[in-house]
Design a protein around this motif. Structure first.
Motif, PDB file in Angstrom:
ATOM      1  N   LEU A  40       2.471   4.310  -6.781  1.00 50.73           N
ATOM      2  CA  LEU A  40       2.257   4.802  -8.135  1.00 50.73           C
ATOM      3  C   LEU A  40       3.609   4.819  -8.824  1.00 50.73           C
ATOM      4  N   ILE A  41       3.701   4.109  -9.936  1.00 48.75           N
ATOM      5  CA  ILE A  41       4.953   3.970 -10.662  1.00 48.75           C
ATOM      6  C   ILE A  41       4.701   4.303 -12.125  1.00 48.75           C
ATOM      7  N   ALA A  69      -2.614  10.470  -5.207  1.00 52.40           N
ATOM      8  CA  ALA A  69      -3.656   9.625  -4.623  1.00 52.40           C
ATOM      9  C   ALA A  69      -4.891   9.507  -5.518  1.00 52.40           C
ATOM     10  N   GLU A  70      -4.939  10.273  -6.600  1.00 51.77           N
ATOM     11  CA  GLU A  70      -6.093  10.225  -7.509  1.00 51.77           C
ATOM     12  C   GLU A  70      -6.066   8.946  -8.348  1.00 51.77           C
ATOM     13  N   PRO A  71      -7.216   8.505  -8.852  1.00 51.73           N
ATOM     14  CA  PRO A  71      -7.252   7.351  -9.760  1.00 51.73           C
ATOM     15  C   PRO A  71      -6.424   7.614 -11.018  1.00 51.73           C
ATOM     16  N   LEU A  93       1.405   4.624 -16.641  1.00 45.45           N
ATOM     17  CA  LEU A  93       1.334   4.601 -15.183  1.00 45.45           C
ATOM     18  C   LEU A  93       0.851   3.242 -14.696  1.00 45.45           C
ATOM     19  N   ALA A  94       1.369   2.840 -13.545  1.00 45.10           N
ATOM     20  CA  ALA A  94       0.945   1.603 -12.897  1.00 45.10           C
ATOM     21  C   ALA A  94       0.691   1.887 -11.423  1.00 45.10           C
ATOM     22  N   HIS A  95      -0.438   1.406 -10.923  1.00 45.74           N
ATOM     23  CA  HIS A  95      -0.794   1.545  -9.508  1.00 45.74           C
ATOM     24  C   HIS A  95      -0.773   0.146  -8.904  1.00 45.74           C
ATOM     25  N   ILE A  96       0.086  -0.072  -7.910  1.00 44.71           N
ATOM     26  CA  ILE A  96       0.224  -1.384  -7.280  1.00 44.71           C
ATOM     27  C   ILE A  96      -0.400  -1.331  -5.891  1.00 44.71           C
ATOM     28  N   ASN A  97      -1.386  -2.186  -5.659  1.00 46.24           N
ATOM     29  CA  ASN A  97      -2.058  -2.279  -4.368  1.00 46.24           C
ATOM     30  C   ASN A  97      -1.397  -3.402  -3.576  1.00 46.24           C
ATOM     31  N   PHE A  98      -0.741  -3.039  -2.462  1.00 41.97           N
ATOM     32  CA  PHE A  98      -0.014  -4.033  -1.678  1.00 41.97           C
ATOM     33  C   PHE A  98      -0.950  -5.003  -0.958  1.00 41.97           C
ATOM     34  N   ARG A  99      -2.128  -4.548  -0.582  1.00 43.11           N
ATOM     35  CA  ARG A  99      -3.045  -5.383   0.205  1.00 43.11           C
ATOM     36  C   ARG A  99      -3.703  -6.472  -0.638  1.00 43.11           C
ATOM     37  N   THR A 100      -4.008  -6.145  -1.896  1.00 37.90           N
ATOM     38  CA  THR A 100      -4.671  -7.122  -2.762  1.00 37.90           C
ATOM     39  C   THR A 100      -3.722  -7.755  -3.777  1.00 37.90           C
TER      40      THR A 100
END
Length: 208
Positions: A40-41, A69-71, A93-100
């Protein structure tokens, strides 16, 4: 004020300074791990500048750290409630998913966020976060829908408060570490009449 580190494959750094002549910066950044699979950045810009702006931004950062950890849409609601007794803030806010290798982002107010890449002609802006009107802590949209885009190795996420000039994406040194990129943008493009903060987050393709 400088912060930097690694979150999975993301090398990040934030650099800030108060309005010239003042001691306290009302702009704050957040960069935290989310379960080892995401980050989360974000950047919060307390309304105005000085101590009261810093109080609002810090309140938002603490709220985000507690509930990281919330949306994203829930995080905005939580911050909106927490900042009700403050000046309020602009926030992206930006949420970066490493897996996808996907990035979800949205903002309220005038904290800009751009995903850029090196291009033979200079800098390519791959995508920009959608910004809604309002002030977190005072009035926000009833519904926020984060936009999702792909993020690939080599991409650079730049999040900047409105104390940074609009043309700050020009002449980025992609060979430099994130910390140097953030420092260069702040030095070259920080305005003289406001607090200023820039956060640079680079997808390196491997964990640090």
């Amino acid at each position: 004020m400088a912060e930097h580190g690694w979150l999975g494959p993301i090398e990040w750094a934030a650099k800030a300074r108060p309005r010239p002549g003042e001691q306290v910066c009302g702009d704050r950044s957040i960069a935290v791990d989310v379960g080892g699979a995401a980050a989360l950045i974000g950047v919060l810009d307390g309304l105005g500048h000085g101590a009261e702006a810093a109080e609002a931004a810090l309140c938002g950062v603490e709220t985000l750290r507690d509930a990281h950890a919330e949306p994203i849409d829930v995080l905005f609601q939580l911050c909106h409630r927490a900042l009700a007794g403050t000046r309020g803030a602009a926030m992206t806010l930006a949420h970066i998913n490493f897996r996808t290798d996907t990035l979800s982002w949205v903002g309220i107010g005038n904290v800009t966020a751009n995903l850029v890449a090196k291009h033979p002609g200079g800098v390519e802006v791959r995508s920009s976060a959608r910004l809604a009107g309002g002030i977190v802590g005072y009035r926000i949209p009833e519904a926020l829908t984060p936009q999702e885009v792909s993020i690939r190795p080599g991409d650079l996420l730049v999040v900047a408060s409105d104390g940074i000039d609009e043309d700050h994406l020009h002449n980025i040194d992609f060979a430099a570490p994130a910390r140097t990129i953030a420092e260069q943008i702040l030095r070259r493009h920080g305005k003289d009449n406001d607090d200023a903060l820039v956060l640079a987050a680079r997808h390196r393709g491997t964990s640090g």
